[in-house]
Design a protein around this motif. Structure first.
Motif, PDB file in Angstrom:
ATOM      1  N   LYS A  37      71.584  43.381  66.554  1.00  0.00           N
ATOM      2  CA  LYS A  37      72.455  42.953  67.658  1.00  0.00           C
ATOM      3  C   LYS A  37      73.851  43.547  67.504  1.00  0.00           C
ATOM      4  O   LYS A  37      74.464  43.963  68.490  1.00  0.00           O
ATOM      5  CB  LYS A  37      72.506  41.436  67.722  1.00  0.00           C
ATOM      6  N   LEU A  38      74.357  43.583  66.281  1.00  0.00           N
ATOM      7  CA  LEU A  38      75.686  44.167  66.057  1.00  0.00           C
ATOM      8  C   LEU A  38      75.693  45.667  66.318  1.00  0.00           C
ATOM      9  O   LEU A  38      76.665  46.211  66.832  1.00  0.00           O
ATOM     10  CB  LEU A  38      76.149  43.889  64.622  1.00  0.00           C
ATOM     11  N   LEU A  39      74.599  46.335  65.951  1.00  0.00           N
ATOM     12  CA  LEU A  39      74.521  47.787  66.150  1.00  0.00           C
ATOM     13  C   LEU A  39      74.274  48.165  67.605  1.00  0.00           C
ATOM     14  O   LEU A  39      74.690  49.222  68.052  1.00  0.00           O
ATOM     15  CB  LEU A  39      73.398  48.373  65.287  1.00  0.00           C
ATOM     16  N   GLY A  40      73.542  47.336  68.324  1.00  0.00           N
ATOM     17  CA  GLY A  40      73.221  47.644  69.715  1.00  0.00           C
ATOM     18  C   GLY A  40      71.915  48.398  69.880  1.00  0.00           C
ATOM     19  O   GLY A  40      71.636  48.930  70.956  1.00  0.00           O
ATOM     20  N   PHE A  41      71.107  48.463  68.834  1.00  0.00           N
ATOM     21  CA  PHE A  41      69.793  49.101  68.897  1.00  0.00           C
ATOM     22  C   PHE A  41      68.919  48.569  67.763  1.00  0.00           C
ATOM     23  O   PHE A  41      69.435  47.989  66.809  1.00  0.00           O
ATOM     24  CB  PHE A  41      69.900  50.628  68.804  1.00  0.00           C
ATOM     25  N   THR A  42      67.607  48.771  67.896  1.00  0.00           N
ATOM     26  CA  THR A  42      66.715  48.345  66.820  1.00  0.00           C
ATOM     27  C   THR A  42      66.791  49.346  65.671  1.00  0.00           C
ATOM     28  O   THR A  42      67.036  50.533  65.890  1.00  0.00           O
ATOM     29  CB  THR A  42      65.248  48.213  67.291  1.00  0.00           C
ATOM     30  N   PRO A  54      69.868  54.240  56.870  1.00  0.00           N
ATOM     31  CA  PRO A  54      70.801  54.650  55.815  1.00  0.00           C
ATOM     32  C   PRO A  54      71.030  53.548  54.772  1.00  0.00           C
ATOM     33  O   PRO A  54      70.895  52.352  55.059  1.00  0.00           O
ATOM     34  CB  PRO A  54      72.098  54.933  56.582  1.00  0.00           C
ATOM     35  N   ASP A  55      71.389  53.978  53.578  1.00  0.00           N
ATOM     36  CA  ASP A  55      71.594  53.040  52.471  1.00  0.00           C
ATOM     37  C   ASP A  55      72.684  52.013  52.755  1.00  0.00           C
ATOM     38  O   ASP A  55      72.570  50.865  52.334  1.00  0.00           O
ATOM     39  CB  ASP A  55      71.938  53.797  51.179  1.00  0.00           C
ATOM     40  N   ASP A  56      73.742  52.406  53.481  1.00  0.00           N
ATOM     41  CA  ASP A  56      74.804  51.439  53.758  1.00  0.00           C
ATOM     42  C   ASP A  56      74.324  50.336  54.696  1.00  0.00           C
ATOM     43  O   ASP A  56      74.723  49.175  54.557  1.00  0.00           O
ATOM     44  CB  ASP A  56      76.081  52.105  54.272  1.00  0.00           C
ATOM     45  N   VAL A  57      73.441  50.663  55.614  1.00  0.00           N
ATOM     46  CA  VAL A  57      72.875  49.639  56.503  1.00  0.00           C
ATOM     47  C   VAL A  57      71.928  48.737  55.718  1.00  0.00           C
ATOM     48  O   VAL A  57      71.927  47.514  55.891  1.00  0.00           O
ATOM     49  CB  VAL A  57      72.169  50.280  57.718  1.00  0.00           C
ATOM     50  N   PHE A  86      84.537  45.664  52.438  1.00  0.00           N
ATOM     51  CA  PHE A  86      83.288  46.432  52.463  1.00  0.00           C
ATOM     52  C   PHE A  86      82.088  45.521  52.664  1.00  0.00           C
ATOM     53  O   PHE A  86      81.021  45.739  52.097  1.00  0.00           O
ATOM     54  CB  PHE A  86      83.135  47.297  51.202  1.00  0.00           C
ATOM     55  N   GLY A  87      82.282  44.509  53.481  1.00  0.00           N
ATOM     56  CA  GLY A  87      81.204  43.598  53.815  1.00  0.00           C
ATOM     57  C   GLY A  87      80.324  44.167  54.908  1.00  0.00           C
ATOM     58  O   GLY A  87      80.348  45.368  55.203  1.00  0.00           O
ATOM     59  N   VAL A  88      79.556  43.305  55.518  1.00  0.00           N
ATOM     60  CA  VAL A  88      78.548  43.707  56.498  1.00  0.00           C
ATOM     61  C   VAL A  88      79.149  44.554  57.615  1.00  0.00           C
ATOM     62  O   VAL A  88      78.651  45.642  57.905  1.00  0.00           O
ATOM     63  CB  VAL A  88      77.835  42.464  57.071  1.00  0.00           C
ATOM     64  N   TRP A  89      80.207  44.070  58.245  1.00  0.00           N
ATOM     65  CA  TRP A  89      80.758  44.791  59.387  1.00  0.00           C
ATOM     66  C   TRP A  89      81.248  46.186  58.994  1.00  0.00           C
ATOM     67  O   TRP A  89      80.986  47.168  59.684  1.00  0.00           O
ATOM     68  CB  TRP A  89      81.868  44.000  60.066  1.00  0.00           C
ATOM     69  N   GLN A  90      81.953  46.289  57.874  1.00  0.00           N
ATOM     70  CA  GLN A  90      82.472  47.586  57.453  1.00  0.00           C
ATOM     71  C   GLN A  90      81.342  48.568  57.131  1.00  0.00           C
ATOM     72  O   GLN A  90      81.472  49.770  57.352  1.00  0.00           O
ATOM     73  CB  GLN A  90      83.393  47.438  56.235  1.00  0.00           C
ATOM     74  N   LEU A  91      80.233  48.053  56.624  1.00  0.00           N
ATOM     75  CA  LEU A  91      79.105  48.920  56.284  1.00  0.00           C
ATOM     76  C   LEU A  91      78.392  49.467  57.518  1.00  0.00           C
ATOM     77  O   LEU A  91      77.917  50.592  57.515  1.00  0.00           O
ATOM     78  CB  LEU A  91      78.110  48.160  55.401  1.00  0.00           C
ATOM     79  N   ILE A  92      78.314  48.676  58.586  1.00  0.00           N
ATOM     80  CA  ILE A  92      77.538  49.113  59.754  1.00  0.00           C
ATOM     81  C   ILE A  92      78.381  49.696  60.882  1.00  0.00           C
ATOM     82  O   ILE A  92      77.846  50.322  61.789  1.00  0.00           O
ATOM     83  CB  ILE A  92      76.653  47.979  60.306  1.00  0.00           C
ATOM     84  N   HIS A  95      77.850  53.142  62.357  1.00  0.00           N
ATOM     85  CA  HIS A  95      76.542  53.388  62.984  1.00  0.00           C
ATOM     86  C   HIS A  95      76.408  52.693  64.349  1.00  0.00           C
ATOM     87  O   HIS A  95      75.422  52.892  65.044  1.00  0.00           O
ATOM     88  CB  HIS A  95      75.422  52.892  62.080  1.00  0.00           C
ATOM     89  N   ARG A  96      77.392  51.892  64.721  1.00  0.00           N
ATOM     90  CA  ARG A  96      77.296  51.095  65.928  1.00  0.00           C
ATOM     91  C   ARG A  96      77.251  51.972  67.177  1.00  0.00           C
ATOM     92  O   ARG A  96      77.948  52.964  67.279  1.00  0.00           O
ATOM     93  CB  ARG A  96      78.471  50.127  66.043  1.00  0.00           C
ATOM     94  N   GLU A  97      76.427  51.566  68.113  1.00  0.00           N
ATOM     95  CA  GLU A  97      76.328  52.277  69.385  1.00  0.00           C
ATOM     96  C   GLU A  97      77.161  51.505  70.414  1.00  0.00           C
ATOM     97  O   GLU A  97      76.855  50.361  70.721  1.00  0.00           O
ATOM     98  CB  GLU A  97      74.876  52.346  69.838  1.00  0.00           C
ATOM     99  N   TYR A  98      78.193  52.135  70.906  1.00  0.00           N
ATOM    100  CA  TYR A  98      79.052  51.508  71.911  1.00  0.00           C
ATOM    101  C   TYR A  98      78.575  51.906  73.300  1.00  0.00           C
ATOM    102  O   TYR A  98      78.403  53.088  73.578  1.00  0.00           O
ATOM    103  CB  TYR A  98      80.512  51.930  71.716  1.00  0.00           C
TER     104      TYR A  98
END
Length: 100
Positions: A37-42, A54-57, A86-92, A95-98
């Motif tokens: 949901k945060l990324l905007g894609f599966t 990716p490893d960061d995700v 460097f928590g969840v939001w910073q890691l993803i 890669h987020r699709e706007y």
């Protein structure tokens, strides 16, 4: 199929017993759904297969799984909580699709 295996999540959580396997798998599923949901894609479609995530995700999924496993209630009592660097939001975020 999960991006992060139960075995990997248990190693991350330092859990060796099988008692919580079903619970941990549910936390992995919830973490992956939240990340999607945060990324905007599966994860599978966005990275052309779950093996290409990716490893960061993957790390973000593990962090969120750990958080969900350790904090099973909606509130913390008597504890000051704050977001870690460097928590969840910073890691993803990269890669987020706007979509507008």
């Amino acid at each position: 199929m999960s991006t992060v295996s139960l075995t990997t999540a248990k190693a991350h959580l330092n859990v060796t017993e099988t008692t919580d396997d079903t619970l941990i798998q549910g936390k992995i599923d919830a973490a992956e759904a939240h990340i999607e949901k945060l990324l905007g894609f599966t994860l599978a479609s966005g990275f052309e297969g779950s093996e290409n995530v990716p490893d960061d995700v993957r790390e973000a999924i593990l962090q969120l799984t750990g958080h969900f496993y350790e904090n099973r209630e909606a509130s913390l009592v008597g504890i000051a909580a704050e977001e870690i660097p460097f928590g969840v939001w910073q890691l993803i975020a990269a890669h987020r699709e706007y979509v507008f």
